[in-house]
Design an enzyme around this catalytic site. Structure first.
Site, PDB file in Angstrom:
ATOM      1  N   ALA A 213       0.855  -1.177   0.000  1.00  0.00           N
ATOM      2  CA  ALA A 213       0.000   0.000   0.000  1.00  0.00           C
ATOM      3  C   ALA A 213       0.896   1.234   0.000  1.00  0.00           C
ATOM      4  CB  ALA A 213      -0.878  -0.022   1.244  1.00  0.00           C
TER       5      ALA A 213
ATOM      6  N   GLY B  37       0.484  -5.149   0.650  1.00  0.00           N
ATOM      7  CA  GLY B  37      -0.709  -5.065  -0.186  1.00  0.00           C
ATOM      8  C   GLY B  37      -0.477  -5.602  -1.592  1.00  0.00           C
TER       9      GLY B  37
ATOM     10  N   GLU C 262      -0.926  -9.210  -1.318  1.00  0.00           N
ATOM     11  CA  GLU C 262      -2.355  -9.473  -1.081  1.00  0.00           C
ATOM     12  C   GLU C 262      -3.154  -9.373  -2.376  1.00  0.00           C
ATOM     13  OE1 GLU C 262      -3.715  -8.069   3.070  1.00  0.00           O
ATOM     14  OE2 GLU C 262      -2.190  -6.660   2.402  1.00  0.00           O
TER      15      GLU C 262
ATOM     16  N   GLU D  15       4.211  -5.704   6.801  1.00  0.00           N
ATOM     17  CA  GLU D  15       3.324  -4.814   7.563  1.00  0.00           C
ATOM     18  C   GLU D  15       3.678  -4.752   9.048  1.00  0.00           C
ATOM     19  OE1 GLU D  15       2.297  -6.928   5.297  1.00  0.00           O
ATOM     20  OE2 GLU D  15       0.655  -6.094   4.116  1.00  0.00           O
TER      21      GLU D  15
HETATM   22  N1  CAA Z   1       4.555   3.384   0.008  1.00  0.00           N
HETATM   23  C1  CAA Z   1       4.997   4.584  -0.398  1.00  0.00           C
HETATM   24  N2  CAA Z   1       6.252   4.820  -0.797  1.00  0.00           N
HETATM   25  C2  CAA Z   1       7.095   3.788  -0.785  1.00  0.00           C
HETATM   26  C3  CAA Z   1       6.711   2.501  -0.372  1.00  0.00           C
HETATM   27  C4  CAA Z   1       5.363   2.323   0.028  1.00  0.00           C
HETATM   28  N3  CAA Z   1       4.905   1.131   0.411  1.00  0.00           N
HETATM   29  N4  CAA Z   1       7.771   1.684  -0.466  1.00  0.00           N
HETATM   30  C5  CAA Z   1       8.788   2.413  -0.929  1.00  0.00           C
HETATM   31  N5  CAA Z   1       8.382   3.692  -1.130  1.00  0.00           N
HETATM   32  C6  CAA Z   1       9.161   4.806  -1.667  1.00  0.00           C
HETATM   33  C7  CAA Z   1      10.258   5.257  -0.724  1.00  0.00           C
HETATM   34  O1  CAA Z   1       9.773   6.178   0.217  1.00  0.00           O
HETATM   35  C8  CAA Z   1      11.244   5.872  -1.691  1.00  0.00           C
HETATM   36  O2  CAA Z   1      10.741   7.149  -2.024  1.00  0.00           O
HETATM   37  P1  CAA Z   1      11.724   8.358  -2.468  1.00  0.00           P
HETATM   38  O3  CAA Z   1      12.512   7.833  -3.631  1.00  0.00           O
HETATM   39  O4  CAA Z   1      10.807   9.454  -2.794  1.00  0.00           O
HETATM   40  O5  CAA Z   1      12.567   8.619  -1.284  1.00  0.00           O
HETATM   41  C9  CAA Z   1      11.121   4.973  -2.914  1.00  0.00           C
HETATM   42  O6  CAA Z   1       9.849   4.347  -2.807  1.00  0.00           O
HETATM   43  C10 CAA Z   1      12.187   3.902  -3.022  1.00  0.00           C
HETATM   44  O7  CAA Z   1      12.216   3.162  -1.807  1.00  0.00           O
HETATM   45  P2  CAA Z   1      13.593   2.676  -1.163  1.00  0.00           P
HETATM   46  O8  CAA Z   1      14.539   3.809  -1.108  1.00  0.00           O
HETATM   47  O9  CAA Z   1      13.241   1.995   0.104  1.00  0.00           O
HETATM   48  O10 CAA Z   1      14.078   1.636  -2.272  1.00  0.00           O
HETATM   49  P3  CAA Z   1      14.747   0.213  -2.079  1.00  0.00           P
HETATM   50  O11 CAA Z   1      14.994  -0.302  -3.436  1.00  0.00           O
HETATM   51  O12 CAA Z   1      15.865   0.298  -1.113  1.00  0.00           O
HETATM   52  O13 CAA Z   1      13.628  -0.712  -1.388  1.00  0.00           O
HETATM   53  C11 CAA Z   1      11.460  -1.665  -1.061  1.00  0.00           C
HETATM   54  C12 CAA Z   1      12.430  -0.969  -2.038  1.00  0.00           C
HETATM   55  C13 CAA Z   1      11.966  -3.052  -0.713  1.00  0.00           C
HETATM   56  C14 CAA Z   1      10.121  -1.783  -1.736  1.00  0.00           C
HETATM   57  C15 CAA Z   1      11.368  -0.855   0.239  1.00  0.00           C
HETATM   58  O14 CAA Z   1      11.050   0.477  -0.106  1.00  0.00           O
HETATM   59  C16 CAA Z   1      10.309  -1.313   1.200  1.00  0.00           C
HETATM   60  O15 CAA Z   1      10.551  -2.205   1.991  1.00  0.00           O
HETATM   61  N6  CAA Z   1       9.150  -0.647   1.162  1.00  0.00           N
HETATM   62  C17 CAA Z   1       8.074  -0.871   2.120  1.00  0.00           C
HETATM   63  C18 CAA Z   1       7.313  -2.093   1.819  1.00  0.00           C
HETATM   64  C19 CAA Z   1       6.202  -2.217   2.801  1.00  0.00           C
HETATM   65  O16 CAA Z   1       6.322  -2.033   3.996  1.00  0.00           O
HETATM   66  N7  CAA Z   1       5.031  -2.568   2.270  1.00  0.00           N
HETATM   67  C20 CAA Z   1       3.876  -2.775   3.071  1.00  0.00           C
HETATM   68  C21 CAA Z   1       3.096  -1.525   3.101  1.00  0.00           C
HETATM   69  S1  CAA Z   1       1.760  -1.636   4.226  1.00  0.00           S
HETATM   70  C22 CAA Z   1       0.562  -2.457   3.397  1.00  0.00           C
HETATM   71  O17 CAA Z   1       0.706  -2.859   2.295  1.00  0.00           O
HETATM   72  C23 CAA Z   1      -0.692  -2.546   4.216  1.00  0.00           C
HETATM   73  C24 CAA Z   1      -1.742  -3.394   3.689  1.00  0.00           C
HETATM   74  O18 CAA Z   1      -1.807  -4.563   3.934  1.00  0.00           O
HETATM   75  C25 CAA Z   1      -2.843  -2.814   2.944  1.00  0.00           C
END
Ligand code: CAA
Length: 630
Positions: free
Chosen positions: A63, A102, A105, A125
């Site tokens: 998400a 998400g 999911e 999450e």
């Molecule tokens: N939402 C919004 N922005 C996100 C994001 C997310 N889930 N994941 C990454 N980004 C953004 C970062 O903020 C960053 O933005 P900027 O370039 O503007 O700074 C950009 O994407 C790149 O991210 P990273 O610098 O972290 O890049 P990376 O290659 O090192 O890692 C990644 C990529 C593995 C996807 C890592 O970003 C990550 O772990 N992201 C979070 C994943 C996460 O927690 N997902 C679950 C979300 S909660 C959910 O989904 C709830 C639900 O059940 C509905």
């Protein structure tokens, strides 16, 4: 193309390609566009099956975390997932990159999932204080049972495609040609013309309900941090998957997700996640770093050896310079010890260790650094630094950068006298470990922006999190000093070292008082401040120091102070950081608390004028973060 989703038709297959860089986060626009494209494909009589794939580096990584604090817009992700699942035509999800949260999911709501062999899947999450809230807690156990579902959701760890296939989370893995493989599969399913089986109707994971219930009971007993509510709620939801009809299970999950979303722990963890991402937004972010393949490190103490192990691990060539033979041997032994620990833990193969070792050189002659594109001197070996200062003209070849841990190092003056002040920068690697992620990088007034960009890029390459301080002061060190002084005040007021330690641990400091350095022994009295007062004094000292660092431009933004505290001082991540806590409490209340303490130690606790400014305009520290922090 409908905004963020491109629609193409291949024979009887509709290919919907998600395109929302950088990580295809499932923001409102993407959700709405996908829902519209899905509806169109369902309505199109010529379409017999649908493929959902993603452009760019990854299938949705979750998400959109930034939306969690904003007003809800567009179709909700759980509803979108339900619509995918209810599609009367087979929907195939094609996964590559990191299909997380998400994103995973969404894939589980599809009827078939195939993945590129390099794909990683997971439910992170829990690291945000949440649970998979788009049907993940209900669909996952139906496919893979309680044990694996709980493992994935409670650990938050990612797994590879092969493992996901073995446990039944996905249905196929391809080495290459993912989209084509998905289209071919979809074409076959379209030709078969059978109605798809929705995941909600799958029961593979419920084969043994008694065992399922036993696993739930055991998970409930597992010891956990009581301040983090998400794991317990995950267990409840996975239990509900077995006990409740699917739709009731979804409602149960939704309630749990909504509760967690607004919990202080989730807010803190969300803030910490975004704060770490903001670190990369620095004035030199757009500059091309100079290439670095060979690095010199001065001093083989704990910090130097750790740096060397990290540099070698990233494939660089490295030279250790020490003042004399004994010190050199000790430094090389330290690196060997680090390597052996990695091998023993299975994180490094013996072959990789040997390859690392081949790229390592050691010498007592600083001139051997000629040719290194970067020289790092954390300041652990003053004699070696002195020798290098004398030989700097020969050692610091044109274009090379010099990163110095000691603000009083003779190397600063030596670099300046060679006309190389622009190539020198301050560097603080405080934790003596090659795995410690945080490095504080502090350009001096004369440091060239390109130097900062080069050293930052080098540190990123070796897996460090880089905190960019400014104006000649290190953020982390300043915070540490403030915390130490607050602890000293508490000690002077009669608190025993054990009381300080207990107070910090109770607050949630993972490493207790250790990151604050040695505290002077003081007389213990009967009137010791309470644990809460000790922790409060320390927290307020960090807030006051953080505010000063922000006001002075030393910290680029308040959230940088929070990262320094969480990654550098063991401040509990689920509390977000001191500046986040100040925002959550309300700045007026925090300022008043500081004013009350300032009578005891004005330098430590008096609130900087920035508090009055923010309070006057109804702002909070997060308003200074650049609009991206939670
Ligand atoms: N939402 C919004 N922005 C996100 C994001 C997310 N889930 N994941 C990454 N980004 C953004 C970062 O903020 C960053 O933005 P900027 O370039 O503007 O700074 C950009 O994407 C790149 O991210 P990273 O610098 O972290 O890049 P990376 O290659 O090192 O890692 C990644 C990529 C593995 C996807 C890592 O970003 C990550 O772990 N992201 C979070 C994943 C996460 O927690 N997902 C679950 C979300 S909660 C959910 O989904 C709830 C639900 O059940 C509905």
């Amino acid at each position: 193309m409908a905004g963020t989703v491109a629609r193409a038709t291949r024979g009887r297959v509709a290919l919907l390609t998600l395109d929302n860089p950088p990580v295809n986060a499932l923001g409102a626009a993407l959700r709405d566009d996908l829902a519209a494209a899905l509806d169109a494909a369902i309505e199109d009589a010529a379409v017999g099956a649908i493929v959902i794939a993603a452009a760019g580096r990854t299938f949705p990584a979750g998400a959109d975390i930034r939306e969690f604090d904003a007003e809800a817009r567009g179709i909700a992700l759980p509803d979108l997932c339900d619509r995918i699942e209810a599609a009367p035509k087979p929907v195939i999800a094609a996964l590559h990159g990191t299909a997380l949260g998400g994103g995973l999911e969404l894939a589980l709501a599809a009827h078939v999932r195939i993945a590129l062999a390099s794909a990683r899947l997971g439910f992170p999450e829990v690291k945000l204080g949440l649970l998979p809230g788009a049907g993940g807690t209900q669909r996952t156990p139906r496919l893979i049972g309680a044990e694996q579902a709980l493992r994935l959701m409670i650990s938050g760890q990612r797994i590879g495609a092969a493992e996901a296939l073995a446990m039944g989370l996905i249905d196929g893995v391809v080495e290459e040609g993912l989209t084509e493989a998905a289209i071919a599969l979809a074409a076959d399913l379209a030709a078969e013309g059978k109605p798809p089986v929705p995941t909600r109707a799958r029961r593979t994971g419920f084969r043994d309900p008694v065992l399922y219930a036993r696993i739930i009971a055991a998970a409930r007993e597992a010891p956990r941090n009581a301040r983090l509510p998400a794991p317990d709620r995950i267990v409840d939801c996975v239990e509900a998957a077995l006990l409740l009809p699917f739709d009731a299970g979804l409602t149960f999950e939704r309630t749990a997700f909504a509760d967690l979303l607004t919990s202080p722990a989730a807010k803190g963890l969300r803030h910490a996640f975004l704060a770490e991402r903001l670190l990369r937004h620095t004035p030199e972010a757009g500059l091309a770093p100079r290439p670095v393949a060979q690095v010199g490190v001065v001093g083989g103490g704990p910090v130097g050896a750790g740096l060397l192990a990290a540099l070698l691990g990233a494939g660089l060539r490295a030279t250790l310079i020490e003042a004399d033979r004994d010190a050199l041997i000790a430094g090389l032994e330290r690196i060997a010890t680090l390597h052996e620990a990695e091998v023993a833990a299975g994180r490094l193969t013996p072959e990789a260790r040997d390859a690392d070792w081949e790229r390592l050189a050691g010498s007592v002659d600083p001139a051997r650094l000629a040719g290194a594109e970067a020289i790092l001197d954390p300041g652990e070996a003053p004699q070696a630094s002195l020798a290098l200062a004398d030989a700097l003209a020969a050692s610091l070849t044109p274009g090379a950068v010099l990163a110095l841990g000691d603000p009083a190092s003779p190397l600063w003056a030596a670099a300046a006298s060679l006309g190389r002040a622009g190539d020198a920068i301050g560097l603080a690697v405080t934790e003596p470990s090659h795995v410690a992620p945080l490095v504080d990088l502090c350009p001096a007034p004369a440091t060239a922006a390109e130097t900062t960009a080069t050293v930052a890029a080098l540190l990123h390459r070796v897996g460090k999190t880089v905190l960019r301080s400014a104006n000649g002061t290190f953020v982390l060190e300043s915070l540490r000093a403030a915390g130490r002084r607050a602890l000293r005040r508490a000690a002077e007021a009669g608190a025993a070292p054990e009381a300080l330690e207990a107070a910090l641990r109770d607050f949630g400091f993972a490493l207790g008082a250790r990151p604050f350095g040695a505290l002077p022994a003081t007389a213990v009295s009967d009137t010791s401040p309470s644990g809460e007062r000790i922790a409060e004094g320390c927290l307020l000292a960090l807030i006051a120091a953080g505010a000063r660092l922000v006001a002075a431009g030393v910290a680029l933004r308040p959230s940088d102070v929070d990262v320094a505290a969480t990654l550098g001082l063991g401040f509990p991540r689920w509390r977000g950081g001191p500046m986040h806590m100040a925002d959550e409490r309300g700045l007026l209340q925090v300022r008043n608390a500081l004013l009350a303490l300032a009578a005891e130690d004005a330098d430590l606790w008096s609130p900087a004028a920035i508090f009055d400014h923010l309070i006057k305009y109804g702002e909070r520290f997060r308003d200074l973060d650049g609009g991206k922090s939670a």
